[in-house]
Design a protein around this motif. Sequence first.
Motif, PDB file in Angstrom:
ATOM      1  N   TYR A  26       0.865  -1.183   0.000  1.00 20.28           N
ATOM      2  CA  TYR A  26       0.000   0.000   0.000  1.00 20.28           C
ATOM      3  C   TYR A  26       0.900   1.231   0.000  1.00 20.28           C
ATOM      4  O   TYR A  26       2.121   1.118   0.189  1.00 20.28           O
ATOM      5  N   GLY A  27       0.290   2.395  -0.230  1.00 16.86           N
ATOM      6  CA  GLY A  27       1.043   3.623  -0.501  1.00 16.86           C
ATOM      7  C   GLY A  27       2.260   3.858   0.364  1.00 16.86           C
ATOM      8  O   GLY A  27       3.366   4.048  -0.137  1.00 16.86           O
ATOM      9  N   LEU A  44       4.579  10.695  -1.177  1.00 20.04           N
ATOM     10  CA  LEU A  44       3.402   9.833  -1.273  1.00 20.04           C
ATOM     11  C   LEU A  44       2.522  10.249  -2.461  1.00 20.04           C
ATOM     12  O   LEU A  44       1.911   9.412  -3.117  1.00 20.04           O
ATOM     13  N   GLY A  45       2.495  11.553  -2.728  1.00 16.71           N
ATOM     14  CA  GLY A  45       1.705  12.059  -3.860  1.00 16.71           C
ATOM     15  C   GLY A  45       2.194  11.488  -5.170  1.00 16.71           C
ATOM     16  O   GLY A  45       1.401  11.095  -6.038  1.00 16.71           O
ATOM     17  N   ALA A  46       3.530  11.441  -5.323  1.00 13.99           N
ATOM     18  CA  ALA A  46       4.113  10.896  -6.559  1.00 13.99           C
ATOM     19  C   ALA A  46       3.762   9.418  -6.694  1.00 13.99           C
ATOM     20  O   ALA A  46       3.440   8.938  -7.789  1.00 13.99           O
ATOM     21  N   TYR A  48       1.120   7.873  -5.407  1.00 17.48           N
ATOM     22  CA  TYR A  48      -0.313   7.699  -5.699  1.00 17.48           C
ATOM     23  C   TYR A  48      -0.676   8.118  -7.117  1.00 17.48           C
ATOM     24  O   TYR A  48      -1.498   7.453  -7.763  1.00 17.48           O
ATOM     25  N   THR A  49      -0.086   9.202  -7.612  1.00 16.42           N
ATOM     26  CA  THR A  49      -0.419   9.596  -8.995  1.00 16.42           C
ATOM     27  C   THR A  49       0.085   8.533  -9.978  1.00 16.42           C
ATOM     28  O   THR A  49      -0.575   8.222 -10.961  1.00 16.42           O
ATOM     29  N   GLU A  52      -2.196   5.495  -9.744  1.00 17.65           N
ATOM     30  CA  GLU A  52      -3.474   5.794 -10.407  1.00 17.65           C
ATOM     31  C   GLU A  52      -3.331   5.654 -11.927  1.00 17.65           C
ATOM     32  O   GLU A  52      -4.186   5.094 -12.596  1.00 17.65           O
ATOM     33  N   LYS A  77      -5.291   1.191   1.098  1.00 16.57           N
ATOM     34  CA  LYS A  77      -5.639   0.813  -0.272  1.00 16.57           C
ATOM     35  C   LYS A  77      -4.495  -0.073  -0.775  1.00 16.57           C
ATOM     36  O   LYS A  77      -3.366   0.404  -0.953  1.00 16.57           O
TER      37      LYS A  77
END
Lengths: 110, 177
Positions: A26-27, A44-46, A48-49, A52, A77
Amino acid sequence: MSKRDYLGEFEQLVILALLRLGDNAYGMRVRREIEERTRRSVSLGAVYTTLERLETKGYVSSRIGDPTPERGGRAKKFFRVEGAGESALRQSREAYITMASGLKPRLEAI
Amino acid sequence: MTKRPERVATPKRDQFTTVQLKPRSQENGQPPNGPDVIGQDAGGRVIVAEIKMRPSDGKREFYYYAGSTPHLEAGTLYQFRWSARALVAMVRDEYKRKPPRSAEFLLLLVPKEDRRTILGDLEEEYQTIVLPRHGAIKAQRWYWGQVLACVLPYVWRLARRVGSAVLGAIALHRLMR
């Protein structure tokens, strides 16, 4: 082979991290796995993007886990690599190996 | 008939000596669910403070007890007036254990479906790894940095989408002329 089958460098790192972590991917774990192994700062943003984007392409799939107290009651997730993702990773790796073949002495000298 | 426990006098300020005021950040990131030994009165009784969550509305209540051991049984607990110093220390400690909520407003820029997962991941790493290893101040700085770094890819993606739409509209406008 279509152009879409190639993965970017960070996409490859994320898929490799997912393969390493297995069912517990997970993330936060993906971020730490990449950071600890490559010793580069990853947000974490990098992660998750990228996940996605890979999910949109059908390379990874996700499921929502149970909420836990240490996460403030929020669910995890979980992600896993699909067959198309493994295939894309293989193709990207083969392309890299093909391009790098015969350049070993030069690459080692850098 | 159960014997009513003897009431212990509230320690006065000059009788109160702090023997231990342990920062909660050193407790391996565990949630504050047990009493803390925060001092000892002139009679040698241990002063214990505890934060409890009220199940009905989730609000926190502060308790202050005295006794002979930090692990007091319910029947031997006596509630006392708060020593302002202990209360301030506990509230400050409790506050430091939490990630800075103000940083989370920035995550409103992240799509709703990812926001809760990202918040959960950040809080888990903050509570279980960063806070126990680095302490509250560095952990809060780390949290701010992570939130900012989290938001940037989404802002960049949004900017690219808006930019593409604007460029598309300009191109269409020129073609139509």
